[in-house]
Design a protein around this motif. Structure first.
Motif, PDB file in Angstrom:
ATOM      1  N   ILE A 219       0.844  -1.187   0.000  1.00 23.60           N
ATOM      2  CA  ILE A 219       0.000   0.000   0.000  1.00 23.60           C
ATOM      3  C   ILE A 219       0.885   1.245   0.000  1.00 23.60           C
ATOM      4  CG2 ILE A 219      -1.982  -1.089   1.138  1.00 23.60           C
ATOM      5  CD1 ILE A 219      -1.099   0.371   3.726  1.00 23.60           C
ATOM      6  N   PHE A 220       0.336   2.309  -0.552  1.00 30.03           N
ATOM      7  CA  PHE A 220       1.009   3.597  -0.589  1.00 30.03           C
ATOM      8  C   PHE A 220       0.262   4.550   0.327  1.00 30.03           C
ATOM      9  CE2 PHE A 220       2.121   1.582  -4.528  1.00 30.03           C
ATOM     10  CZ  PHE A 220       3.444   1.942  -4.730  1.00 30.03           C
ATOM     11  N   THR A 221       1.021   5.405   1.015  1.00 34.45           N
ATOM     12  CA  THR A 221       0.415   6.430   1.860  1.00 34.45           C
ATOM     13  C   THR A 221       1.062   7.779   1.569  1.00 34.45           C
ATOM     14  OG1 THR A 221       1.946   6.026   3.698  1.00 34.45           O
ATOM     15  CG2 THR A 221      -0.179   4.835   3.738  1.00 34.45           C
ATOM     16  N   ILE A 222       0.317   8.823   1.897  1.00 34.44           N
ATOM     17  CA  ILE A 222       0.762  10.204   1.694  1.00 34.44           C
ATOM     18  C   ILE A 222       0.702  10.935   3.028  1.00 34.44           C
ATOM     19  CG2 ILE A 222       0.196  12.418   0.599  1.00 34.44           C
ATOM     20  CD1 ILE A 222       1.019  10.537  -1.523  1.00 34.44           C
ATOM     21  N   ASP A 223       1.752  11.713   3.297  1.00 34.51           N
ATOM     22  CA  ASP A 223       1.769  12.636   4.423  1.00 34.51           C
ATOM     23  C   ASP A 223       1.777  14.041   3.850  1.00 34.51           C
ATOM     24  OD1 ASP A 223       2.057  10.456   6.174  1.00 34.51           O
ATOM     25  OD2 ASP A 223       4.245  10.597   6.119  1.00 34.51           O
ATOM     26  N   LEU A 224       1.051  14.950   4.478  1.00 32.32           N
ATOM     27  CA  LEU A 224       1.002  16.328   4.013  1.00 32.32           C
ATOM     28  C   LEU A 224       1.242  17.260   5.189  1.00 32.32           C
ATOM     29  CD1 LEU A 224       0.279  18.204   1.543  1.00 32.32           C
ATOM     30  CD2 LEU A 224      -2.009  18.321   2.548  1.00 32.32           C
ATOM     31  N   TRP A 225       2.182  18.190   4.984  1.00 33.27           N
ATOM     32  CA  TRP A 225       2.494  19.219   5.967  1.00 33.27           C
ATOM     33  C   TRP A 225       2.418  20.587   5.319  1.00 33.27           C
ATOM     34  CZ3 TRP A 225       5.845  14.974   5.394  1.00 33.27           C
ATOM     35  CH2 TRP A 225       5.956  14.124   6.493  1.00 33.27           C
ATOM     36  N   THR A 226       2.217  21.607   6.134  1.00 31.08           N
ATOM     37  CA  THR A 226       2.393  22.965   5.628  1.00 31.08           C
ATOM     38  C   THR A 226       3.873  23.126   5.307  1.00 31.08           C
ATOM     39  OG1 THR A 226       2.888  23.946   7.787  1.00 31.08           O
ATOM     40  CG2 THR A 226       0.543  23.840   7.120  1.00 31.08           C
ATOM     41  N   ILE A 227       4.215  24.222   4.664  1.00 24.83           N
ATOM     42  CA  ILE A 227       5.605  24.480   4.323  1.00 24.83           C
ATOM     43  C   ILE A 227       6.466  24.634   5.578  1.00 24.83           C
ATOM     44  CG2 ILE A 227       5.407  26.983   4.128  1.00 24.83           C
ATOM     45  CD1 ILE A 227       7.284  24.647   1.687  1.00 24.83           C
ATOM     46  N   ASP A 228       5.819  24.928   6.725  1.00 25.42           N
ATOM     47  CA  ASP A 228       6.516  25.058   8.004  1.00 25.42           C
ATOM     48  C   ASP A 228       6.507  23.756   8.798  1.00 25.42           C
ATOM     49  OD1 ASP A 228       7.027  27.804   7.555  1.00 25.42           O
ATOM     50  OD2 ASP A 228       5.002  28.288   8.234  1.00 25.42           O
ATOM     51  N   TYR A 229       6.172  22.653   8.133  1.00 25.71           N
ATOM     52  CA  TYR A 229       6.118  21.311   8.732  1.00 25.71           C
ATOM     53  C   TYR A 229       5.067  21.173   9.835  1.00 25.71           C
ATOM     54  CZ  TYR A 229       9.877  19.322   6.008  1.00 25.71           C
ATOM     55  OH  TYR A 229      10.622  18.829   4.974  1.00 25.71           O
ATOM     56  N   GLU A 230       3.972  21.900   9.700  1.00 25.93           N
ATOM     57  CA  GLU A 230       2.824  21.651  10.566  1.00 25.93           C
ATOM     58  C   GLU A 230       2.065  20.479   9.933  1.00 25.93           C
ATOM     59  OE1 GLU A 230      -1.537  23.580  11.542  1.00 25.93           O
ATOM     60  OE2 GLU A 230       0.071  24.937  10.913  1.00 25.93           O
ATOM     61  N   PRO A 231       1.904  19.366  10.644  1.00 24.25           N
ATOM     62  CA  PRO A 231       1.219  18.212  10.035  1.00 24.25           C
ATOM     63  C   PRO A 231      -0.252  18.513   9.761  1.00 24.25           C
ATOM     64  CG  PRO A 231       1.700  17.782  12.347  1.00 24.25           C
ATOM     65  CD  PRO A 231       2.306  19.107  12.018  1.00 24.25           C
ATOM     66  N   LEU A 232      -0.684  18.191   8.542  1.00 28.35           N
ATOM     67  CA  LEU A 232      -2.084  18.358   8.169  1.00 28.35           C
ATOM     68  C   LEU A 232      -2.778  17.004   8.092  1.00 28.35           C
ATOM     69  CD1 LEU A 232      -1.698  21.106   5.425  1.00 28.35           C
ATOM     70  CD2 LEU A 232      -2.445  21.385   7.799  1.00 28.35           C
ATOM     71  N   VAL A 233      -2.186  16.057   7.378  1.00 29.74           N
ATOM     72  CA  VAL A 233      -2.723  14.700   7.271  1.00 29.74           C
ATOM     73  C   VAL A 233      -1.539  13.753   7.170  1.00 29.74           C
ATOM     74  CG1 VAL A 233      -4.167  13.122   5.950  1.00 29.74           C
ATOM     75  CG2 VAL A 233      -4.747  15.547   6.012  1.00 29.74           C
ATOM     76  N   LEU A 234      -1.503  12.746   8.026  1.00 31.13           N
ATOM     77  CA  LEU A 234      -0.418  11.772   8.013  1.00 31.13           C
ATOM     78  C   LEU A 234      -0.979  10.381   7.766  1.00 31.13           C
ATOM     79  CD1 LEU A 234       1.593  13.043  11.121  1.00 31.13           C
ATOM     80  CD2 LEU A 234       1.945  13.638   8.708  1.00 31.13           C
ATOM     81  N   GLY A 235      -0.326   9.632   6.893  1.00 30.74           N
ATOM     82  CA  GLY A 235      -0.708   8.241   6.644  1.00 30.74           C
ATOM     83  C   GLY A 235      -1.965   8.061   5.812  1.00 30.74           C
ATOM     84  N   GLU A 236      -2.286   9.011   4.941  1.00 32.04           N
ATOM     85  CA  GLU A 236      -3.468   8.890   4.081  1.00 32.04           C
ATOM     86  C   GLU A 236      -3.204   7.814   3.028  1.00 32.04           C
ATOM     87  OE1 GLU A 236      -7.290  10.217   2.376  1.00 32.04           O
ATOM     88  OE2 GLU A 236      -6.353  10.468   4.332  1.00 32.04           O
ATOM     89  N   ARG A 237      -3.987   6.757   3.065  1.00 31.98           N
ATOM     90  CA  ARG A 237      -3.799   5.645   2.131  1.00 31.98           C
ATOM     91  C   ARG A 237      -4.312   6.012   0.743  1.00 31.98           C
ATOM     92  NH1 ARG A 237      -5.835  -0.627   2.696  1.00 31.98           N
ATOM     93  NH2 ARG A 237      -5.085  -1.258   0.639  1.00 31.98           N
ATOM     94  N   LEU A 238      -3.538   5.674  -0.277  1.00 32.35           N
ATOM     95  CA  LEU A 238      -3.977   5.872  -1.655  1.00 32.35           C
ATOM     96  C   LEU A 238      -4.922   4.738  -2.032  1.00 32.35           C
ATOM     97  CD1 LEU A 238      -0.719   6.875  -3.575  1.00 32.35           C
ATOM     98  CD2 LEU A 238      -2.465   8.339  -2.603  1.00 32.35           C
ATOM     99  N   ILE A 239      -6.130   5.107  -2.427  1.00 33.07           N
ATOM    100  CA  ILE A 239      -7.136   4.149  -2.870  1.00 33.07           C
ATOM    101  C   ILE A 239      -7.568   4.576  -4.267  1.00 33.07           C
ATOM    102  CG2 ILE A 239      -9.415   3.157  -2.423  1.00 33.07           C
ATOM    103  CD1 ILE A 239      -8.898   3.734   0.567  1.00 33.07           C
ATOM    104  N   LEU A 240      -7.559   3.634  -5.178  1.00 28.77           N
ATOM    105  CA  LEU A 240      -7.859   3.923  -6.571  1.00 28.77           C
ATOM    106  C   LEU A 240      -9.175   4.686  -6.718  1.00 28.77           C
ATOM    107  CD1 LEU A 240      -6.616   3.339  -9.403  1.00 28.77           C
ATOM    108  CD2 LEU A 240      -8.198   1.409  -9.528  1.00 28.77           C
ATOM    109  N   ASN A 241      -9.131   5.791  -7.439  1.00 27.21           N
ATOM    110  CA  ASN A 241     -10.287   6.635  -7.773  1.00 27.21           C
ATOM    111  C   ASN A 241     -10.925   7.341  -6.587  1.00 27.21           C
ATOM    112  OD1 ASN A 241     -10.008   5.887 -10.493  1.00 27.21           O
ATOM    113  ND2 ASN A 241     -11.304   4.103 -10.202  1.00 27.21           N
ATOM    114  N   GLU A 242     -10.227   7.429  -5.458  1.00 27.08           N
ATOM    115  CA  GLU A 242     -10.762   8.145  -4.299  1.00 27.08           C
ATOM    116  C   GLU A 242      -9.903   9.363  -4.006  1.00 27.08           C
ATOM    117  OE1 GLU A 242     -11.825   5.954  -0.825  1.00 27.08           O
ATOM    118  OE2 GLU A 242     -12.746   4.348  -1.996  1.00 27.08           O
ATOM    119  N   ARG A 243     -10.578  10.523  -3.872  1.00 28.85           N
ATOM    120  CA  ARG A 243      -9.887  11.771  -3.557  1.00 28.85           C
ATOM    121  C   ARG A 243      -9.135  11.653  -2.241  1.00 28.85           C
ATOM    122  NH1 ARG A 243     -12.513  16.116  -1.884  1.00 28.85           N
ATOM    123  NH2 ARG A 243     -14.435  15.008  -1.562  1.00 28.85           N
TER     124      ARG A 243
END
Length: 119
Positions: A39-63
């Motif tokens: 499985i693939f996951t995505i982490d997203l932070w602000t440019i200042d490394y404030e965590p927004l979403v961590l460990g979001e799993r990539l699921i085919l055709n899902e935003r």
């Protein structure tokens, strides 16, 4: 040929972290692969490394982040998909071959499916 723009990711270099502009704002995006579960996951932070979403799993055709309410999230939709609609899941073999992390910015009246309103 892809009709949407996608985020180029070298799956051989995972995990990878990079700065990216999404919806006119800069973010830090990290892409990870769990080989034991494929499985693939995505982490997203602000440019200042404030965590927004961590460990979001990539699921085919899902935003990504469809179920997260946070005004700091990018204003554009990122969707892992196969525009030819041949794949049924995301695997290491098909990721960045037939399945890409697309910026889903096509108008609703385009000739390819727009997943913006799918659940």
């Amino acid at each position: 040929m892809a009709k949407r723009g996608y985020i180029p990711i070298d799956k051989e270099d995972l995990p990878v972290e990079f700065e990216i502009e999404l919806g006119g704002q800069d973010f830090i995006l990290a892409v990870n692969h769990n080989a034991s579960q494929d499985i693939f996951t995505i982490d997203l932070w602000t440019i200042d490394y404030e965590p927004l979403v961590l460990g979001e799993r990539l699921i085919l055709n899902e935003r990504l982040w469809a179920d997260v309410v946070n005004e700091k999230l990018p204003s554009i939709d990122l969707v892992p998909m196969d525009e030819a609609d041949n794949e049924t899941e995301i695997t290491f073999d098909n990721f960045m071959s037939t399945v890409f992390l697309f910026v889903d910015d096509l108008p609703p009246d385009s000739d390819v499916p727009n997943l913006e309103n799918e659940e």
